[in-house]
Design a protein around this motif. Structure first.
Motif, mmCIF file in Angstrom:
data_model
loop_
_atom_site.group_PDB
_atom_site.id
_atom_site.type_symbol
_atom_site.label_atom_id
_atom_site.label_comp_id
_atom_site.label_asym_id
_atom_site.label_seq_id
_atom_site.Cartn_x
_atom_site.Cartn_y
_atom_site.Cartn_z
ATOM 1 N N SER A 174 -4.246 19.872 2.266
ATOM 2 C CA SER A 174 -3.501 20.932 1.571
ATOM 3 C C SER A 174 -2.558 21.659 2.516
ATOM 4 C CB SER A 174 -4.469 21.926 0.925
ATOM 5 O OG SER A 174 -5.211 21.315 -0.117
ATOM 6 N N LEU A 177 0.470 19.412 3.197
ATOM 7 C CA LEU A 177 1.341 19.316 2.026
ATOM 8 C C LEU A 177 2.096 20.613 1.773
ATOM 9 C CD1 LEU A 177 -1.003 17.310 -0.369
ATOM 10 C CD2 LEU A 177 1.159 16.506 0.598
ATOM 11 N N HIS A 206 7.224 13.655 -2.640
ATOM 12 C CA HIS A 206 6.154 14.558 -2.216
ATOM 13 C C HIS A 206 5.181 14.826 -3.361
ATOM 14 C CE1 HIS A 206 4.392 18.250 -0.331
ATOM 15 N NE2 HIS A 206 4.318 18.621 -1.597
ATOM 16 N N ASN A 207 5.705 15.135 -4.522
ATOM 17 C CA ASN A 207 4.846 15.481 -5.656
ATOM 18 C C ASN A 207 4.027 14.288 -6.141
ATOM 19 O OD1 ASN A 207 5.762 18.092 -5.525
ATOM 20 N ND2 ASN A 207 7.300 17.827 -7.124
ATOM 21 N N VAL A 210 1.140 14.194 -3.836
ATOM 22 C CA VAL A 210 0.172 15.249 -4.157
ATOM 23 C C VAL A 210 -0.779 14.753 -5.238
ATOM 24 C CG1 VAL A 210 -0.114 17.539 -5.200
ATOM 25 C CG2 VAL A 210 1.637 17.177 -3.448
ATOM 26 N N ALA A 215 -4.660 16.499 -4.702
ATOM 27 C CA ALA A 215 -4.616 17.795 -4.041
ATOM 28 C C ALA A 215 -4.386 18.905 -5.062
ATOM 29 C CB ALA A 215 -3.514 17.805 -2.980
ATOM 30 N N CYS A 219 0.160 22.694 -4.077
ATOM 31 C CA CYS A 219 0.846 21.939 -3.030
ATOM 32 C C CYS A 219 2.124 21.266 -3.520
ATOM 33 C CB CYS A 219 -0.080 20.882 -2.455
ATOM 34 S SG CYS A 219 -1.567 21.530 -1.655
ATOM 35 N N LEU A 220 2.393 21.315 -4.816
ATOM 36 C CA LEU A 220 3.596 20.698 -5.352
ATOM 37 C C LEU A 220 4.844 21.363 -4.786
ATOM 38 C CD1 LEU A 220 2.535 20.311 -9.077
ATOM 39 C CD2 LEU A 220 2.852 18.456 -7.427
#
Length: 263
Positions: A174, A177, A206-207, A210, A215, A219-220
């Motif tokens: 987390s 990210l 990235h998303n 996640v 996660a 963290c998005l």
């Protein structure tokens, strides 16, 4: 201003066979991925490039290489904010002689590369790239604080220690990210308009990771304003489809050495 770096990785001689060469390539790719993540988190610099396989000759300050030409052409064509892997290099690594030693869940080729199919810069594209986010996440350590280490030492062997280790991994994933998302948001705000689409693509990547890591949604990466183009969302596909298996993120790829304590 963008800086350009050309790197050559000699693979040795035919004496060692293509399998040994492929293992060396995998080791080099892990180092490139670690540096790519560190560049963004530590310096706010997005790394874009391409890798190919080919012969090269250097002399008199001049480099001649068919692989360099292909890599440069691929990078200029896509201009993706990742390290693109050309099909010749991927096929070489995919055919390495050590493949039989790995199960599908830990095959280093599956876990190092990711395929994107969708729209980038207004064009439909399909390419393979170094999955640097996953590689960086798999490098995090559960022992993130002195307090957690002391709790681990004090806990009885078994379930209690495993719970501490798992919580440490989740916290470290987390943290990474969150820092990565913040770096993308900051770069997006500072970027010129013609460079923002690449960063929006990076936010979508990235998303997707996640979600793969299961996660916390906090963290998005949410850009402000949010990109209006729905085609920026990645398909989530990769070679052999590993992203659909939801493998726990702390499972290491087979070619990496782990110094982590285990309960």
């Amino acid at each position: 201003m963008a800086d350009s770096v050309m790197a050559f990785y000699p693979l040795g001689t035919p004496l060692f066979g293509s399998g040994a060469h492929s293992e060396r390539i995998l080791d080099e790719l892990i180092g490139i991925a670690d540096a790519q993540g560190s560049s963004l988190l530590g310096h706010g610099q997005v790394v874009s490039g391409a890798l190919s396989l080919g012969w090269w000759r250097h002399g008199g300050g001049v480099v001649i290489s068919d692989g360099l030409v292909r890599a440069r052409a691929l990078q200029m064509e896509l201009q993706a904010p990742v390290i693109v892997i050309d099909e010749r290099l991927f096929a070489h690594v995919r055919a390495h002689s050590f493949a039989r030693n790995y199960g599908a869940e830990v095959d280093p080729v599956n876990n190092l590369f990711r395929r994107f199919e969708g729209t980038l810069r207004g064009s439909e594209v399909s390419f393979c790239h170094l999955d640097y986010i996953r590689i960086c996440l798999e490098a995090v350590d559960w022992a993130d604080t002195p307090e957690r280490i002391e709790a681990y030492r004090a806990a009885p062997v078994g379930v209690a220690r495993r719970a501490i280790v798992e919580e440490g991994y989740r916290a470290s994933v987390s943290e990474w990210l969150l820092a990565h998302a913040a770096s993308i948001v900051l770069a997006h705000r500072r970027a010129e308009p013609d460079a923002r689409e690449s960063l929006e693509w990076l936010a979508a990547y990235h998303n997707a990771m996640v979600a793969m890591a299961m996660a916390d949604p906090v963290c998005l990466c949410v850009l402000d304003p949010a990109p209006p183009n729905p085609h920026l969302i990645q398909t989530g596909r990769s070679h052999e489809g590993f992203c659909h298996r939801h493998v726990p993120i702390h499972w290491r790829v087979g070619c990496r050495k782990s110094a982590r304590a285990r309960p």
